[in-house]
Design a protein around this motif. Sequence first.
Motif, PDB file in Angstrom:
ATOM      1  N   GLU A 132      40.019 -40.448  63.080  1.00  0.00           N
ATOM      2  CA  GLU A 132      39.514 -40.377  61.713  1.00  0.00           C
ATOM      3  C   GLU A 132      40.359 -39.417  60.881  1.00  0.00           C
ATOM      4  O   GLU A 132      40.566 -39.621  59.685  1.00  0.00           O
ATOM      5  CB  GLU A 132      38.044 -39.938  61.714  1.00  0.00           C
ATOM      6  CG  GLU A 132      37.465 -39.680  60.327  1.00  0.00           C
ATOM      7  CD  GLU A 132      37.561 -40.882  59.399  1.00  0.00           C
ATOM      8  OE1 GLU A 132      37.655 -40.673  58.177  1.00  0.00           O
ATOM      9  OE2 GLU A 132      37.558 -42.030  59.890  1.00  0.00           O
ATOM     10  N   THR A 133      40.880 -38.368  61.538  1.00  0.00           N
ATOM     11  CA  THR A 133      41.733 -37.407  60.835  1.00  0.00           C
ATOM     12  C   THR A 133      42.948 -38.101  60.246  1.00  0.00           C
ATOM     13  O   THR A 133      43.327 -37.861  59.087  1.00  0.00           O
ATOM     14  CB  THR A 133      42.201 -36.295  61.791  1.00  0.00           C
ATOM     15  OG1 THR A 133      41.063 -35.611  62.298  1.00  0.00           O
ATOM     16  CG2 THR A 133      43.107 -35.308  61.087  1.00  0.00           C
ATOM     17  N   VAL A 134      43.578 -38.980  61.007  1.00  0.00           N
ATOM     18  CA  VAL A 134      44.765 -39.699  60.537  1.00  0.00           C
ATOM     19  C   VAL A 134      44.399 -40.599  59.363  1.00  0.00           C
ATOM     20  O   VAL A 134      45.072 -40.608  58.330  1.00  0.00           O
ATOM     21  CB  VAL A 134      45.390 -40.526  61.673  1.00  0.00           C
ATOM     22  CG1 VAL A 134      46.543 -41.382  61.147  1.00  0.00           C
ATOM     23  CG2 VAL A 134      45.882 -39.619  62.796  1.00  0.00           C
ATOM     24  N   SER A 135      43.316 -41.346  59.509  1.00  0.00           N
ATOM     25  CA  SER A 135      42.875 -42.252  58.453  1.00  0.00           C
ATOM     26  C   SER A 135      42.593 -41.497  57.160  1.00  0.00           C
ATOM     27  O   SER A 135      42.999 -41.919  56.070  1.00  0.00           O
ATOM     28  CB  SER A 135      41.613 -42.994  58.908  1.00  0.00           C
ATOM     29  OG  SER A 135      41.127 -43.836  57.886  1.00  0.00           O
ATOM     30  N   ARG A 136      41.921 -40.355  57.282  1.00  0.00           N
ATOM     31  CA  ARG A 136      41.574 -39.563  56.099  1.00  0.00           C
ATOM     32  C   ARG A 136      42.822 -39.016  55.414  1.00  0.00           C
ATOM     33  O   ARG A 136      42.917 -39.002  54.186  1.00  0.00           O
ATOM     34  CB  ARG A 136      40.638 -38.425  56.509  1.00  0.00           C
ATOM     35  CG  ARG A 136      40.104 -37.603  55.335  1.00  0.00           C
ATOM     36  CD  ARG A 136      38.975 -36.696  55.751  1.00  0.00           C
ATOM     37  NE  ARG A 136      39.358 -35.745  56.786  1.00  0.00           N
ATOM     38  CZ  ARG A 136      38.956 -35.800  58.051  1.00  0.00           C
ATOM     39  NH1 ARG A 136      38.156 -36.792  58.457  1.00  0.00           N
ATOM     40  NH2 ARG A 136      39.338 -34.890  58.926  1.00  0.00           N
ATOM     41  N   ARG A 137      43.785 -38.591  56.199  1.00  0.00           N
ATOM     42  CA  ARG A 137      44.985 -38.000  55.605  1.00  0.00           C
ATOM     43  C   ARG A 137      45.906 -39.049  54.991  1.00  0.00           C
ATOM     44  O   ARG A 137      46.647 -38.745  54.062  1.00  0.00           O
ATOM     45  CB  ARG A 137      45.687 -37.124  56.640  1.00  0.00           C
ATOM     46  CG  ARG A 137      44.815 -35.928  56.986  1.00  0.00           C
ATOM     47  CD  ARG A 137      45.458 -34.921  57.891  1.00  0.00           C
ATOM     48  NE  ARG A 137      44.526 -33.828  58.161  1.00  0.00           N
ATOM     49  CZ  ARG A 137      44.822 -32.744  58.848  1.00  0.00           C
ATOM     50  NH1 ARG A 137      46.048 -32.596  59.341  1.00  0.00           N
ATOM     51  NH2 ARG A 137      43.927 -31.805  59.050  1.00  0.00           N
ATOM     52  N   VAL A 138      45.849 -40.264  55.503  1.00  0.00           N
ATOM     53  CA  VAL A 138      46.541 -41.355  54.821  1.00  0.00           C
ATOM     54  C   VAL A 138      45.957 -41.529  53.420  1.00  0.00           C
ATOM     55  O   VAL A 138      46.689 -41.729  52.441  1.00  0.00           O
ATOM     56  CB  VAL A 138      46.437 -42.673  55.616  1.00  0.00           C
ATOM     57  CG1 VAL A 138      46.936 -43.856  54.773  1.00  0.00           C
ATOM     58  CG2 VAL A 138      47.236 -42.593  56.909  1.00  0.00           C
ATOM     59  N   ARG A 139      44.640 -41.427  53.317  1.00  0.00           N
ATOM     60  CA  ARG A 139      43.990 -41.554  52.005  1.00  0.00           C
ATOM     61  C   ARG A 139      44.465 -40.458  51.048  1.00  0.00           C
ATOM     62  O   ARG A 139      44.662 -40.718  49.855  1.00  0.00           O
ATOM     63  CB  ARG A 139      42.471 -41.512  52.153  1.00  0.00           C
ATOM     64  CG  ARG A 139      41.871 -42.746  52.810  1.00  0.00           C
ATOM     65  CD  ARG A 139      40.378 -42.855  52.540  1.00  0.00           C
ATOM     66  NE  ARG A 139      39.617 -41.753  53.109  1.00  0.00           N
ATOM     67  CZ  ARG A 139      39.091 -41.748  54.332  1.00  0.00           C
ATOM     68  NH1 ARG A 139      39.276 -42.804  55.126  1.00  0.00           N
ATOM     69  NH2 ARG A 139      38.396 -40.718  54.773  1.00  0.00           N
TER      70      ARG A 139
END
Length: 255
Positions: free
Chosen positions: A146-153
């Motif tokens: 989820e950390t990766v997904s959030r930081r892509v955002r």
Amino acid sequence: MPYSKRAKQIGIDRLVRLQWLEKTTNLLLAGNEAPEVKLALQEELSGAFRSNNTKVRGSIDKSITILLKIWSNVPKELLPLKEDGHKLLRTLHRENHIAVHWGMTMAVYPFWGAVATQTGRLLNLQGSAAASQVQRRIMEDYGERETVSRRVRYVLRSFLDWGVLEETSQKGIYTSREKIVIDDVHLISWLLEASLYARNNNSSPMQDLLSSPSLFPFQINPIHAGVLAGMSPRLECLRHGVDQDLIMLKNQSAL
């Protein structure tokens, strides 16, 4: 810090506004030291956050850490690139500053370049890029967290802030804005060099560099490989095959 270590670090965990980077470099180019720049940025950014509670102050400090890492406290191997970037910012018209900020951000934070690459590929392929598609592709390399997904955002929101993407009527679907023409040979050389620092092997065929999806906001005028390499003491050109030039970073320890 070598690329291999920097590449594994996402680093960007919040929105990076273009005007904040411009403010940072204006302060540095005026002769301010990092502590003075930090104080000025704390005042500048305070209006962008909702309150002055401890959590918000922490967010401001984290944002400033990112800004200073891009243009002041850079990894050792990027110091010459930073100094040349400062020179470009002093001489280029304001509308071209975005390319310098883009290149330096990508060199310091390869994650920015990774998100740009996947976004650019989708835009080239289908004319639009969905946040979910970019997230899925990035998680293939950085892990399904989820950390990766959030930081892509965060990075995609930064692209919107910089004006290189725009939202469509469909939520989470983006299209590109009009490309920014880059025709100054010094800027072209510097920007392509910056993009090499964001690559795993620090080298690339010339044509791949010029058309790299990581540079999707820009239309880069053609430049001869020999001219490109001659613009920077850190670049070299090797003939690769019959008609292909390979541009690579020299061993910095040998300079």
